[in-house]
Scaffold this motif. Structure first.
Motif, PDB file in Angstrom:
ATOM      1  N   THR B 180       0.850  -1.197   0.000  1.00 21.00           N
ATOM      2  CA  THR B 180       0.000   0.000   0.000  1.00 21.00           C
ATOM      3  C   THR B 180       0.882   1.243   0.000  1.00 21.00           C
ATOM      4  OG1 THR B 180      -1.540  -1.272   1.331  1.00 21.00           O
ATOM      5  CG2 THR B 180      -1.980   1.070   1.138  1.00 21.00           C
ATOM      6  N   GLY B 181       1.974   1.185   0.762  1.00 26.14           N
ATOM      7  CA  GLY B 181       2.923   2.301   0.790  1.00 26.14           C
ATOM      8  C   GLY B 181       3.465   2.589  -0.598  1.00 26.14           C
ATOM      9  N   ASP B 182       3.803   1.534  -1.321  1.00 26.63           N
ATOM     10  CA  ASP B 182       4.316   1.719  -2.682  1.00 26.63           C
ATOM     11  C   ASP B 182       3.270   2.387  -3.578  1.00 26.63           C
ATOM     12  OD1 ASP B 182       6.720   0.671  -2.037  1.00 26.63           O
ATOM     13  OD2 ASP B 182       6.487  -1.220  -3.121  1.00 26.63           O
ATOM     14  N   SER B 183       1.999   2.003  -3.392  1.00 25.51           N
ATOM     15  CA  SER B 183       0.964   2.596  -4.249  1.00 25.51           C
ATOM     16  C   SER B 183       0.816   4.090  -3.943  1.00 25.51           C
ATOM     17  CB  SER B 183      -0.365   1.855  -4.100  1.00 25.51           C
ATOM     18  OG  SER B 183      -0.945   2.163  -2.854  1.00 25.51           O
ATOM     19  N   ILE B 184       1.033   4.478  -2.686  1.00 25.43           N
ATOM     20  CA  ILE B 184       0.970   5.900  -2.320  1.00 25.43           C
ATOM     21  C   ILE B 184       2.150   6.659  -2.943  1.00 25.43           C
ATOM     22  CG2 ILE B 184       1.188   7.506  -0.352  1.00 25.43           C
ATOM     23  CD1 ILE B 184      -1.608   6.196  -0.724  1.00 25.43           C
ATOM     24  N   LEU B 185       3.315   6.023  -2.932  1.00 19.56           N
ATOM     25  CA  LEU B 185       4.482   6.658  -3.553  1.00 19.56           C
ATOM     26  C   LEU B 185       4.266   6.802  -5.059  1.00 19.56           C
ATOM     27  CD1 LEU B 185       7.129   4.768  -1.470  1.00 19.56           C
ATOM     28  CD2 LEU B 185       6.750   7.234  -1.443  1.00 19.56           C
ATOM     29  N   GLU B 186       3.604   5.821  -5.635  1.00 17.65           N
ATOM     30  CA  GLU B 186       3.280   5.884  -7.068  1.00 17.65           C
ATOM     31  C   GLU B 186       2.390   7.101  -7.349  1.00 17.65           C
ATOM     32  OE1 GLU B 186       3.788   2.829  -9.453  1.00 17.65           O
ATOM     33  OE2 GLU B 186       3.775   4.636 -10.687  1.00 17.65           O
ATOM     34  N   VAL B 187       1.423   7.328  -6.440  1.00 13.27           N
ATOM     35  CA  VAL B 187       0.526   8.479  -6.614  1.00 13.27           C
ATOM     36  C   VAL B 187       1.327   9.789  -6.499  1.00 13.27           C
ATOM     37  CG1 VAL B 187      -1.401   9.753  -5.601  1.00 13.27           C
ATOM     38  CG2 VAL B 187      -1.536   7.276  -5.805  1.00 13.27           C
ATOM     39  N   LEU B 188       2.187   9.880  -5.491  1.00 14.54           N
ATOM     40  CA  LEU B 188       2.995  11.105  -5.313  1.00 14.54           C
ATOM     41  C   LEU B 188       3.908  11.306  -6.525  1.00 14.54           C
ATOM     42  CD1 LEU B 188       3.937  10.832  -1.524  1.00 14.54           C
ATOM     43  CD2 LEU B 188       2.380  12.492  -2.574  1.00 14.54           C
ATOM     44  N   ARG B 189       4.492  10.233  -6.984  1.00 16.56           N
ATOM     45  CA  ARG B 189       5.363  10.280  -8.167  1.00 16.56           C
ATOM     46  C   ARG B 189       4.561  10.806  -9.373  1.00 16.56           C
ATOM     47  NH1 ARG B 189      10.578  10.286  -9.429  1.00 16.56           N
ATOM     48  NH2 ARG B 189      10.022  11.299 -11.352  1.00 16.56           N
ATOM     49  N   GLY B 190       3.347  10.286  -9.506  1.00 19.82           N
ATOM     50  CA  GLY B 190       2.479  10.716 -10.606  1.00 19.82           C
ATOM     51  C   GLY B 190       2.162  12.206 -10.520  1.00 19.82           C
ATOM     52  N   ARG B 191       1.967  12.704  -9.293  1.00 25.44           N
ATOM     53  CA  ARG B 191       1.681  14.139  -9.116  1.00 25.44           C
ATOM     54  C   ARG B 191       2.894  14.977  -9.525  1.00 25.44           C
ATOM     55  NH1 ARG B 191      -2.030  15.394 -10.550  1.00 25.44           N
ATOM     56  NH2 ARG B 191      -2.093  13.322 -11.366  1.00 25.44           N
ATOM     57  N   ALA B 192       4.091  14.487  -9.209  1.00 17.90           N
ATOM     58  CA  ALA B 192       5.304  15.214  -9.622  1.00 17.90           C
ATOM     59  C   ALA B 192       5.403  15.215 -11.139  1.00 17.90           C
ATOM     60  CB  ALA B 192       6.543  14.572  -8.989  1.00 17.90           C
ATOM     61  N   GLU B 193       5.109  14.083 -11.746  1.00 20.98           N
ATOM     62  CA  GLU B 193       5.204  14.013 -13.206  1.00 20.98           C
ATOM     63  C   GLU B 193       4.143  14.895 -13.863  1.00 20.98           C
ATOM     64  OE1 GLU B 193       5.385   9.821 -14.066  1.00 20.98           O
ATOM     65  OE2 GLU B 193       7.413   9.716 -13.230  1.00 20.98           O
ATOM     66  N   ALA B 194       3.064  15.181 -13.129  1.00 23.15           N
ATOM     67  CA  ALA B 194       2.031  16.065 -13.660  1.00 23.15           C
ATOM     68  C   ALA B 194       2.363  17.542 -13.400  1.00 23.15           C
ATOM     69  CB  ALA B 194       0.692  15.708 -13.039  1.00 23.15           C
ATOM     70  N   GLY B 195       3.504  17.809 -12.739  1.00 22.24           N
ATOM     71  CA  GLY B 195       3.934  19.202 -12.601  1.00 22.24           C
ATOM     72  C   GLY B 195       4.049  19.721 -11.184  1.00 22.24           C
ATOM     73  N   ALA B 196       3.632  18.937 -10.178  1.00 27.35           N
ATOM     74  CA  ALA B 196       3.754  19.420  -8.790  1.00 27.35           C
ATOM     75  C   ALA B 196       5.200  19.258  -8.307  1.00 27.35           C
ATOM     76  CB  ALA B 196       2.822  18.625  -7.880  1.00 27.35           C
ATOM     77  N   ALA B 197       5.562  20.046  -7.315  1.00 30.43           N
ATOM     78  CA  ALA B 197       6.841  19.841  -6.628  1.00 30.43           C
ATOM     79  C   ALA B 197       6.504  19.052  -5.371  1.00 30.43           C
ATOM     80  CB  ALA B 197       7.477  21.171  -6.267  1.00 30.43           C
ATOM     81  N   VAL B 198       7.131  17.897  -5.209  1.00 30.74           N
ATOM     82  CA  VAL B 198       6.807  17.034  -4.075  1.00 30.74           C
ATOM     83  C   VAL B 198       8.029  16.910  -3.170  1.00 30.74           C
ATOM     84  CG1 VAL B 198       6.055  14.730  -3.340  1.00 30.74           C
ATOM     85  CG2 VAL B 198       5.142  15.724  -5.454  1.00 30.74           C
ATOM     86  N   VAL B 199       7.834  17.189  -1.877  1.00 28.13           N
ATOM     87  CA  VAL B 199       8.913  16.997  -0.899  1.00 28.13           C
ATOM     88  C   VAL B 199       8.465  15.888   0.048  1.00 28.13           C
ATOM     89  CG1 VAL B 199      10.398  18.065   0.829  1.00 28.13           C
ATOM     90  CG2 VAL B 199       9.424  19.463  -1.009  1.00 28.13           C
ATOM     91  N   LEU B 200       9.233  14.828   0.087  1.00 29.05           N
ATOM     92  CA  LEU B 200       8.895  13.668   0.911  1.00 29.05           C
ATOM     93  C   LEU B 200       9.921  13.527   2.028  1.00 29.05           C
ATOM     94  CD1 LEU B 200       7.497  10.777   1.286  1.00 29.05           C
ATOM     95  CD2 LEU B 200       9.314   9.939  -0.202  1.00 29.05           C
ATOM     96  N   VAL B 201       9.466  13.641   3.260  1.00 25.96           N
ATOM     97  CA  VAL B 201      10.348  13.358   4.396  1.00 25.96           C
ATOM     98  C   VAL B 201      10.186  11.892   4.753  1.00 25.96           C
ATOM     99  CG1 VAL B 201      10.580  13.687   6.885  1.00 25.96           C
ATOM    100  CG2 VAL B 201      10.521  15.661   5.376  1.00 25.96           C
ATOM    101  N   THR B 202      11.290  11.168   4.791  1.00 24.41           N
ATOM    102  CA  THR B 202      11.197   9.744   5.085  1.00 24.41           C
ATOM    103  C   THR B 202      12.476   9.249   5.744  1.00 24.41           C
ATOM    104  OG1 THR B 202      10.787   7.556   4.137  1.00 24.41           O
ATOM    105  CG2 THR B 202      12.033   9.080   2.773  1.00 24.41           C
TER     106      THR B 202
END
Lengths: 205, 241
Positions: B180-202
Motif C-alpha cells: 500500500t505504501g508503494d501505491s501511495i508513492l506511485e501516486v505522489l510520483r504521478g503528481r510530480a510528473e504532472a507538474g507538482a513539486a513534491v517533498v517527501l520526508v522519510t
C-alpha cells in the motif's frame, strides 16, 4: 549461484539446446547475472557426465539438444526443497571496508558511510525507476503478468530490498558511532577513533 | 529547468535562546522545481520536520528566507500566510489528519470552501482531485469505511485540490503496509510528473528511491545530495521483454 541447478530446472520444462537455456535463464532473472555460453556448455558437459542430463541428438539446425534424466529431476527437486545455505556469507567488501575504517587511524568514518549511502541511494533510485518502467511496459500489475515478467520484477524487488538493507545497516553503524561517542565523552575516554573505545573495535572486527 | 516552486535561502531555525538554544536548521539552501520529487532523509533530530514546517509556512525561519512560488514568506501577515497555505501548499501526514465526520469528498473540498470557493464548485474540484488519485468511486464514504491506503489517497487529493503545486509529505507511508505504501508513492510520483513539486520526508531508503533527488540532513545541515542517475546500461536487458 547454482548454474547447474538452474539449467536442470529449465530442462524440466522440456528439451533445450545451450543458447536456448542461456536466453531463458537471462529472461527470467532480468539478465542480472549474465551467463556466457561457454559456462552453459561446460555445465551441460558435467551434468551429462553425472547422468543428470542426456543428449537427445540434433534439432535439425545443428543444435545439440539436451533433456533431463530421472536422476536430474530428483536432483532439482532436492535443490528446490533445501534452503540456500547462508552459513558462509559471501565476502562483503563494504563490511570489510567499514570494519577497517573504524579501526585504522586517519580515516573519516562518517564520510565513508555517507559516500556509500549516497551511492546506495542512487542505486536504489535506479532499481526503483527500472521497476516502475518494467511494470509500466505492460500496464499490468505483477499479479496479472506472465510468469517470466513476474520473475524479473521479483528479482528487481530482491535487489531493492538488499540495497535498502545495506542503507539501514549504514544508518545503524552511524547511530552506533554517535551513541558510543556520547558514552565515551561522558566517561572521559579518549579513543583513537570517533565513537570508539578499544573493546568496541574488537567487536567490530 | 522548469520554474522554482520552493526555495530555502540561507535558512536557520533555532529553538530557545542562550545556553539552551537548539539549532534545528543551519544555513539550509535548497531549491525545488515544478515536476520534481525530492526526498529528505536523516536521523531523528536532524531537522527533517523543521524543514517541512518552514517550507509550508507553519513556522518561521530565525534567519534566511523561504520562498513559495517566488513569494518570500517572512513578509506575509498571518492571514496572508494562511491564504498561501490554503492555495499553494498541500500537506500529507503519516496519520492522514482527515475529519472523521466528513465524507472523502467533503474532506477534500474543505480547504477550497475555507478559501471562499462556492460549495458546488469546491465539490467539483474535490471530485477532480479524487479522480487523479483513483478513488473517486469512494467519494461519499466516511473515514471509518476506508482502509489506511484509501484514506491516504484522500489526504493526497486534499493536498492537491485546486491545483496546488507544492506537496509536503511527512512520512506518508509510515502507517501503511509495504505494498500500500508503494501505491501511495506511485501516486505522489504521478503528481510530480504532472507538474507538482513534491517533498517527501522519510527515514525509509526504499521510499527515497522513488525520488529524483535525495537530500541528506544531519544536525540541521544538508550534508549530501543524491540525484538519480539515468544510466541505461544497468540491468537494461531486463526491460527488453
Amino acid at each position: 549461484m547454482s548454474i547447474r541447478h538452474s539449467l536442470l530446472a529449465l530442462l524440466q520444462e522440456g528439451p533445450r539446446y545451450g543458447y536456448q537455456l542461456r536466453g531463458e535463464f537471462e529472461e527470467r532473472t532480468g539478465a542480472t547475472w549474465p551467463l556466457n555460453i561457454g559456462q552453459v556448455y561446460t555445465t551441460l558437459d558435467r551434468l551429462e557426465r553425472d547422468a543428470l542430463v542426456q543428449k537427445d541428438g540434433d534439432d535439425g539446425e545443428g543444435h545439440v539438444v539436451y533433456s533431463v534424466t530421472d536422476t536430474g529431476r530428483a536432483e532439482v527437486a532436492e535443490w528446490f526443497a533445501a534452503p540456500v545455505a547462508q552459513t558462509n556469507p559471501p565476502r562483503n567488501e563494504l563490511a570489510i571496508k567499514l570494519a577497517l575504517a573504524l579501526t585504522v587511524e586517519c580515516v573519516n568514518v562518517t564520510a565513508v558511510i555517507q559516500t556509500q549511502r549516497t551511492a546506495s541511494i542512487r542505486q536504489l533510485q535506479d532499481y526503483t525507476r527500472q521497476r516502475r518502467a518494467a511494470v509500466g511496459t505492460t500496464g499490468a500489475n505483477s499479479f496479472t503478468r506472465g510468469s517470466n515478467d513476474t520473475a524479473w520484477l521479483l528479482v528487481l524487488d530482491s535487489l531493492i530490498f538488499a540495497t535498502e538493507a545495506e542503507i539501514r545497516w549504514l544508518d545503524h553503524c552511524e547511530g552506533w558511532m554517535a551513541q558510543r561517542a556520547g558514552v565515551n565523552q561522558r566517561a572521559g575516554v579518549t579513543s583513537r577513533k570517533p565513537g570508539l573505545i578499544a573493546s568496541d573495535a574488537a567487536v567490530i572486527k | 529547468m522548469s520554474s522554482q516552486v520552493l526555495q530555502l535561502a540561507g535558512v536557520n531555525r533555532t529553538y530557545g535562546a542562550g545556553a539552551t538554544a537548539v539549532a534545528a536548521l543551519r544555513n539550509v539552501n535548497l531549491t525545488i522545481h515544478a515536476g520534481e520529487f525530492v526526498a529528505v532523509m536523516g536521523p531523528s533530530g536532524s531537522g527533517k520536520s523543521s524543514l517541512l514546517t518552514l517550507s509550508g509556512g507553519l513556522d518561521k525561519a530565525t534567519s534566511g528566507e523561504v520562498f513559495v512560488e517566488g513569494t518570500p514568506l517572512s513578509g506575509l501577515s498571518i492571514n496572508e500566510l494562511a491564504r498561501l497555505r490554503r492555495r499553494a501548499v498541500g500537506y500529507v501526514f503519516q496519520d492522514f489528519n482527515l475529519v472523521p465526520t466528513l465524507t472523502a469528498v467533503e474532506n477534500v473540498a474543505l480547504p477550497r470552501e475555507l478559501d471562499g470557493i462556492p460549495a458546488r464548485k469546491a465539490r467539483r474540484q474535490a471530485m477532480d482531485a479524487l479522480r487523479l488519485v483513483d478513488i473517486e468511486q469512494l467519494a461519499d464514504r466516511f473515514m471509518d469505511q476506508m482502509s489506511g491506503g484509501q484514506q491516504q489517497r484522500v489526504a493526497i487529493a486534499r493536498a492537491i485540490v485546486g491545483q496546488r503545486r507544492l506537496i509536503l509529505a511527512d512520512e506518508p507511508t509510515g502507517a501503511l503496509d509495504s505494498n500500500t505504501g508503494d501505491s501511495i508513492l506511485e501516486v505522489l510520483r504521478g503528481r510530480a510528473e504532472a507538474g507538482a513539486a513534491v517533498v517527501l520526508v522519510t527515514h525509509e531508503a526504499r521510499h527515497a528511491g522513488w525520488a529524483d533527488r535525495v537530500v541528506f540532513l544531519r544536525d540541521g545541515r544538508i550534508v549530501d545530495e543524491a540525484a538519480a542517475q539515468h544510466d541505461p546500461a544497468v540491468l537494461l536487458t531486463g526491460l527488453a521483454h
